[in-house]
Motif scaffolding. Structure first.
Motif, PDB file in Angstrom:
ATOM      1  N   SER A   1     126.426  95.280  51.236  1.00  0.00           N
ATOM      2  CA  SER A   1     126.161  96.419  52.118  1.00  0.00           C
ATOM      3  C   SER A   1     124.763  96.975  51.863  1.00  0.00           C
ATOM      4  O   SER A   1     124.073  97.397  52.802  1.00  0.00           O
ATOM      5  N   CYS A   2     124.294  96.953  50.608  1.00  0.00           N
ATOM      6  CA  CYS A   2     122.899  97.377  50.341  1.00  0.00           C
ATOM      7  C   CYS A   2     121.924  96.424  51.037  1.00  0.00           C
ATOM      8  O   CYS A   2     120.910  96.864  51.606  1.00  0.00           O
TER       9      CYS A   2
ATOM     10  N   GLU B   1     122.452  94.656  53.716  1.00  0.00           N
ATOM     11  CA  GLU B   1     122.475  94.883  55.171  1.00  0.00           C
ATOM     12  C   GLU B   1     121.678  96.124  55.546  1.00  0.00           C
ATOM     13  O   GLU B   1     120.985  96.153  56.556  1.00  0.00           O
ATOM     14  N   LYS B   2     121.778  97.155  54.685  1.00  0.00           N
ATOM     15  CA  LYS B   2     120.999  98.370  54.923  1.00  0.00           C
ATOM     16  C   LYS B   2     119.508  98.057  54.849  1.00  0.00           C
ATOM     17  O   LYS B   2     118.718  98.491  55.696  1.00  0.00           O
TER      18      LYS B   2
ATOM     19  N   SER C   1     118.427  96.291  57.923  1.00  0.00           N
ATOM     20  CA  SER C   1     118.340  97.167  59.087  1.00  0.00           C
ATOM     21  C   SER C   1     117.037  97.980  59.047  1.00  0.00           C
ATOM     22  O   SER C   1     116.329  98.097  60.056  1.00  0.00           O
TER      23      SER C   1
ATOM     24  N   GLU D   1     124.930 104.346  46.201  1.00  0.00           N
ATOM     25  CA  GLU D   1     124.327 104.497  47.536  1.00  0.00           C
ATOM     26  C   GLU D   1     122.993 105.236  47.531  1.00  0.00           C
ATOM     27  O   GLU D   1     122.034 104.796  48.159  1.00  0.00           O
TER      28      GLU D   1
ATOM     29  N   CYS E   1     120.284 103.187  45.918  1.00  0.00           N
ATOM     30  CA  CYS E   1     119.984 102.064  46.832  1.00  0.00           C
ATOM     31  C   CYS E   1     119.060 102.553  47.949  1.00  0.00           C
ATOM     32  O   CYS E   1     118.036 101.913  48.244  1.00  0.00           O
ATOM     33  N   ASP E   2     119.407 103.692  48.555  1.00  0.00           N
ATOM     34  CA  ASP E   2     118.567 104.221  49.649  1.00  0.00           C
ATOM     35  C   ASP E   2     117.152 104.517  49.150  1.00  0.00           C
ATOM     36  O   ASP E   2     116.167 104.228  49.843  1.00  0.00           O
TER      37      ASP E   2
END
Ligand SMILES: Cc1cc2nc3c(=O)[nH]c(=O)nc-3n(C[C@H](O)[C@H](O)[C@H](O)COP(=O)(O)O)c2cc1C
Length: 154
Positions: free
Chosen positions: A18-19, A21-22, A25, A132, A135-136
């Motif tokens: 999921s990281c 994929e972020k 994106s 999260e 990661c961001d």
């Protein structure tokens, strides 16, 4: 013109994916053409085909790579003659600080890529179970540096 970017992830329960994929994106929003690859289905040779790579991986067992990514790990980490001078990279490591070998797999990739001659353009970030926010922050930091480099190259 969009620039190619490799985003590799190693995961067991999906957090690193999921990281990744972020990151993909955000990359698209910033004008990159990201190639997202699971280390499970990849070989180290893919690192020869890109000049920028983001590696995102979790750690299991006694500091080991996630199941199914052992071959990729062996090819990158235990391959002293693999030369990657053309490559710039950054690593996002996911783990849990309850374990002795916190984020060890990500640390191993980070050190190995440097030893192979690649350039770490953004410091590795080690994420604990609440991954999260770090990661961001890592994604923002990575694309801020890539944007600066683009301006310099323009
Ligand atoms: C059985 C098990 C073993 C683990 N071993 C480690 C470890 O040695 N070091 C570490 O930092 N994290 C360890 N973790 C934590 C995972 O790396 C962490 O939960 C991570 O977010 C999982 O990401 P993933 O979904 O991408 O696989 C372990 C988790 C489990 C369930």
């Amino acid at each position: 013109m969009s620039k190619p970017l490799l985003i590799l992830f190693g995961t067991f329960s999906g957090n690193s994916e999921s990281c990744a994929e972020k990151a993909a994106s955000v990359a698209r929003q910033r004008g990159y053409d990201p190639v997202l690859e699971n280390m499970m289905d990849s070989t180290a040779d893919v690192l020869m085909q890109f000049d920028t790579a983001l590696l995102i991986t979790s750690t299991y067992g006694d500091g080991d790579p996630p199941d199914g990514t052992e071959n990729f790990y062996e090819q990158v980490v235990n391959h002293p003659r693999f030369r990657l001078e053309h490559l710039r990279y950054s690593v996002l490591a996911l783990g849990d600080s309850c374990y002795d070998r916190f984020c060890q797999c990500g640390k191993d990739y980070d050190e190995a890529l440097e030893a192979h001659g690649a350039t770490r353009f953004h410091t590795r970030v080690d994420c604990d179970i609440d991954y999260e926010d770090p990661c961001d922050a890592w994604i923002e930091g990575v694309f801020a540096i890539l944007a600066e480099e683009r301006l310099l190259a323009a």
